[in-house]
Design a protein around this motif. Structure first.
Motif, mmCIF file in Angstrom:
data_model
loop_
_atom_site.group_PDB
_atom_site.id
_atom_site.type_symbol
_atom_site.label_atom_id
_atom_site.label_comp_id
_atom_site.label_asym_id
_atom_site.label_seq_id
_atom_site.Cartn_x
_atom_site.Cartn_y
_atom_site.Cartn_z
ATOM 1 N N SER A 69 -1.488 4.560 -9.374
ATOM 2 C CA SER A 69 -0.904 3.755 -8.199
ATOM 3 C C SER A 69 -0.579 2.412 -8.720
ATOM 4 O O SER A 69 -0.430 1.395 -8.067
ATOM 5 N N GLU A 75 0.846 -1.130 -0.077
ATOM 6 C CA GLU A 75 -0.182 0.023 0.096
ATOM 7 C C GLU A 75 0.846 1.332 0.120
ATOM 8 O O GLU A 75 0.531 2.256 -0.569
ATOM 9 N N ASP A 76 2.282 1.177 0.753
ATOM 10 C CA ASP A 76 2.680 2.239 0.761
ATOM 11 C C ASP A 76 3.433 2.442 -0.785
ATOM 12 O O ASP A 76 3.697 3.768 -0.988
#
Length: 308
Positions: free
Chosen positions: A215, A202-203
């Motif tokens: 992303s 996620e980071d």
């Protein structure tokens, strides 16, 4: 309930857009569950796929199966399940009957398998109309028969790219160039160590959004439209560990202070990527290096401007 003509036209347009993404390789983040991707290519949907879109309903199924495993007395089962009717909630939180007069029919030992089957059927087919519209639009742009040669994960990657696994970090590192830094410098070694060991997936996705506005990574080197660039941070030379990075999403680049330790680097980069998620007209985050109105304690304890 999104079955009106205008809604279905919008879903069809979404399918066309996805087809254009596949052809142009300009990836987008569409966080569809596996069930949707599988239905688009007519793949087999599993119980686990259904569970991901109907956790509440599947909790009921799990509870029933747990009781089944104990070989209970059917009469005890019937008494304990008397208040459970043949109704369920849709994704819009609307209650519907699984069978005619379902509100009046209680779950019992004899009909438990029918109840599970109907819950599964509801979750599996609730979105058929919308998925068919997306499928129609997708087929307008790409040869839909060819997509059946791919797995649902591969089709998802064609549209969305991939997240940021450790393998993706390797790919990103290969597609990175440096200015005022070198591949063998301590700061750059710390950066890739941070990406692999200090960041979660996620980071890493959040970092990619911070520096590129998306992303997901492309699936291969050939699909990168440009390389990631790590450049120098001219104002931070005297005290690099006190400064934050500056991202330029349109250029897929970041101005990186020459951090001397991984703790300062991780703290500053995480703060920047989670607190500066808007981009200016020129595509840069916190353009000019200053966040107006944001103050930070300096090393002597007095308030001073944030070091961007």
């Amino acid at each position: 309930s999104s079955t009106s003509t205008i809604c279905l036209e919008l879903y069809e347009t979404l399918g066309k857009f996805m087809g254009m993404v596949i052809r142009s390789r300009n990836l987008v983040a569409l966080d569809f569950p596996p069930l949707v991707w599988k239905r688009l290519i007519r793949d087999v949907v599993t119980e686990h796929d259904v569970e991901t879109v109907d956790q509440m309903g599947w909790n009921k199924v799990a509870a029933i199966r747990k009781v089944e495993a104990t070989n209970p007395n059917p009469e005890i089962f019937n008494n304990s399940m008397r208040e459970v009717k043949f109704v369920a909630l849709t994704s819009e939180r609307k209650q519907i009957e699984l069978i005619p007069n379902g509100k009046k029919i209680s779950l019992c030992w004899d009909n438990r398998k029918d109840y599970i089957r109907l819950l599964h059927k509801l979750a599996l087919h609730e979105y058929d109309t919308q998925i068919d519209a997306i499928h129609k639009g997708l087929a307008f742009v790409v040869p839909i028969s060819l997509l059946s040669l791919f797995t649902w994960q591969e089709v998802s990657a064609l549209v969305c790219g991939r997240g940021m696994s450790l393998a993706d970090v390797d790919l990103l590192e290969e597609m990175t160039q440096y200015s005022s830094h070198s591949k063998t410098s301590n700061t750059i070694k710390l950066f890739w160590k941070m990406m692999r060991e200090r960041f979660t997936e996620e980071d890493r996705a959040a970092f990619l959004a911070f520096v590129w506005g998306r992303s997901r990574l492309p699936t291969s080197k050939s699909e990168f439209s440009e390389r990631f660039k790590i450049t120098g941070h001219s104002r931070s030379y005297s005290n690099p560990d006190a400064w934050f990075p500056i991202a330029h999403t349109c250029a897929f680049s970041v101005e990186m202070p020459k951090y001397t330790n991984i703790e300062s680097m991780t703290e500053k980069i995480k703060w920047a990527m989670y607190n500066c998620t808007t981009t200016d007209a020129d595509g840069s985050v916190a353009s000019g290096g200053t966040v107006v109105g944001l103050e930070r304690q300096n090393s002597e304890g007095s308030d001073g401007p944030s070091m961007w």
